[in-house]
Design a protein around this motif. Sequence first.
Motif, mmCIF file in Angstrom:
data_model
loop_
_atom_site.group_PDB
_atom_site.id
_atom_site.type_symbol
_atom_site.label_atom_id
_atom_site.label_comp_id
_atom_site.label_asym_id
_atom_site.label_seq_id
_atom_site.Cartn_x
_atom_site.Cartn_y
_atom_site.Cartn_z
ATOM 1 N N LEU A 128 0.827 -1.206 0.000
ATOM 2 C CA LEU A 128 0.000 0.000 0.000
ATOM 3 C C LEU A 128 0.864 1.260 0.000
ATOM 4 N N PHE A 129 1.941 1.233 0.791
ATOM 5 C CA PHE A 129 2.817 2.404 0.859
ATOM 6 C C PHE A 129 3.564 2.649 -0.444
ATOM 7 N N THR A 130 4.227 1.612 -0.969
ATOM 8 C CA THR A 130 5.050 1.815 -2.167
ATOM 9 C C THR A 130 4.210 2.237 -3.363
ATOM 10 N N LEU A 131 3.040 1.651 -3.491
ATOM 11 C CA LEU A 131 2.173 2.041 -4.605
ATOM 12 C C LEU A 131 1.680 3.479 -4.441
ATOM 13 N N SER A 132 1.356 3.861 -3.207
ATOM 14 C CA SER A 132 0.921 5.243 -2.957
ATOM 15 C C SER A 132 2.050 6.233 -3.214
ATOM 16 N N THR A 136 1.888 8.924 -6.488
ATOM 17 C CA THR A 136 1.620 10.315 -6.119
ATOM 18 C C THR A 136 2.929 11.093 -6.084
ATOM 19 N N ASP A 137 2.821 12.408 -6.105
ATOM 20 C CA ASP A 137 4.021 13.253 -6.153
ATOM 21 C C ASP A 137 3.982 14.374 -5.111
ATOM 22 N N ARG A 138 3.431 14.078 -3.955
ATOM 23 C CA ARG A 138 3.411 15.118 -2.935
ATOM 24 C C ARG A 138 4.837 15.414 -2.482
ATOM 25 N N ILE A 139 5.193 16.683 -2.504
ATOM 26 C CA ILE A 139 6.569 17.098 -2.209
ATOM 27 C C ILE A 139 6.797 17.201 -0.703
ATOM 28 N N ARG A 140 7.945 16.699 -0.265
ATOM 29 C CA ARG A 140 8.272 16.697 1.160
ATOM 30 C C ARG A 140 8.436 18.117 1.692
ATOM 31 N N TYR A 163 2.443 8.503 1.687
ATOM 32 C CA TYR A 163 2.340 8.913 3.079
ATOM 33 C C TYR A 163 3.557 8.360 3.800
ATOM 34 N N SER A 164 3.632 8.443 5.105
ATOM 35 C CA SER A 164 4.833 8.023 5.823
ATOM 36 C C SER A 164 4.960 6.499 5.916
ATOM 37 N N GLY A 165 5.889 5.947 5.158
ATOM 38 C CA GLY A 165 6.133 4.513 5.197
ATOM 39 C C GLY A 165 6.784 4.077 6.487
#
Length: 264
Positions: A128-132, A136-140, A163-165
């Motif tokens: 779920l994390f790696t695919l998300s 997505t391209d939300r910038i840190r 999100y936070s892995g």
Amino acid sequence: MRSKFLILLLFSITLHSQNKPSPYEISWAKDATWLGAGLAGTAGGFLIIQNKDDISEETILNLDKNNVPSFDRWSAGNYDDDLNKISDIPFYTSFAVPFAVLFTGDQNNHIGQLSVMYLESLSTTAALFTLSAGLTDRIRPRAYNEDLDLDQRMKSTNTRSFYSGHVAASATATFFAAKVLTDFNPDMKNKWLVWTGAAIIPATVGVLRVEAGNHFLSDVLLGYAMGAASGILIPELHKKKYENLSFTPVLDSRFQGVYLSYSF
């Protein structure tokens, strides 16, 4: 009379010699499929992440904290490499917590079963994390820090805020341990201490990741929820429907039948 004596004897031996049964059951066909899907999803997500392009210079130069939602805006620009490294300590520690549970008490007799469930929980979270993160391209938050070199802000790794892995994986491990321990010991006193400990470790990881500039608060909260859900729900889905009821065939030259037991 002899038959009654035999039944009582079997009942006594069963109570004293059998290990405490597991509250879970494994279906190798279903669990192998689930685990395979989780690992495949994780591999696919990593491939997508690795093929991500760096952030363009134009995008970095046009970053504006005011475009960040108000509940996350306060952390835009955070950066602390020391805290980033420190966050790895509770992160890696969390993975050892389930093993501390597996090798103690009644759980020690069901290591194989619990290991399969633990791997399923982790693989589900990882997929779920790696695919998300890949899709997505939300910038840190750290990319908003104008004191950092432009090249550092443009790295493709800065597109993996959502999100936070780290928090998700940590929560999966600790909540899995708490769930297994309390399921094996339903009459345990002070269960709240177990669950509080499970909650504190990923929360600590989350605070450090936000302060280090790796994630916004919303990324951490979502990762926490996703990880905790996986750690709790995977064991719950494996629970036996009638775990207290068991049938044992009894074969003897003088007596044949079925021994029914109910533990409480």
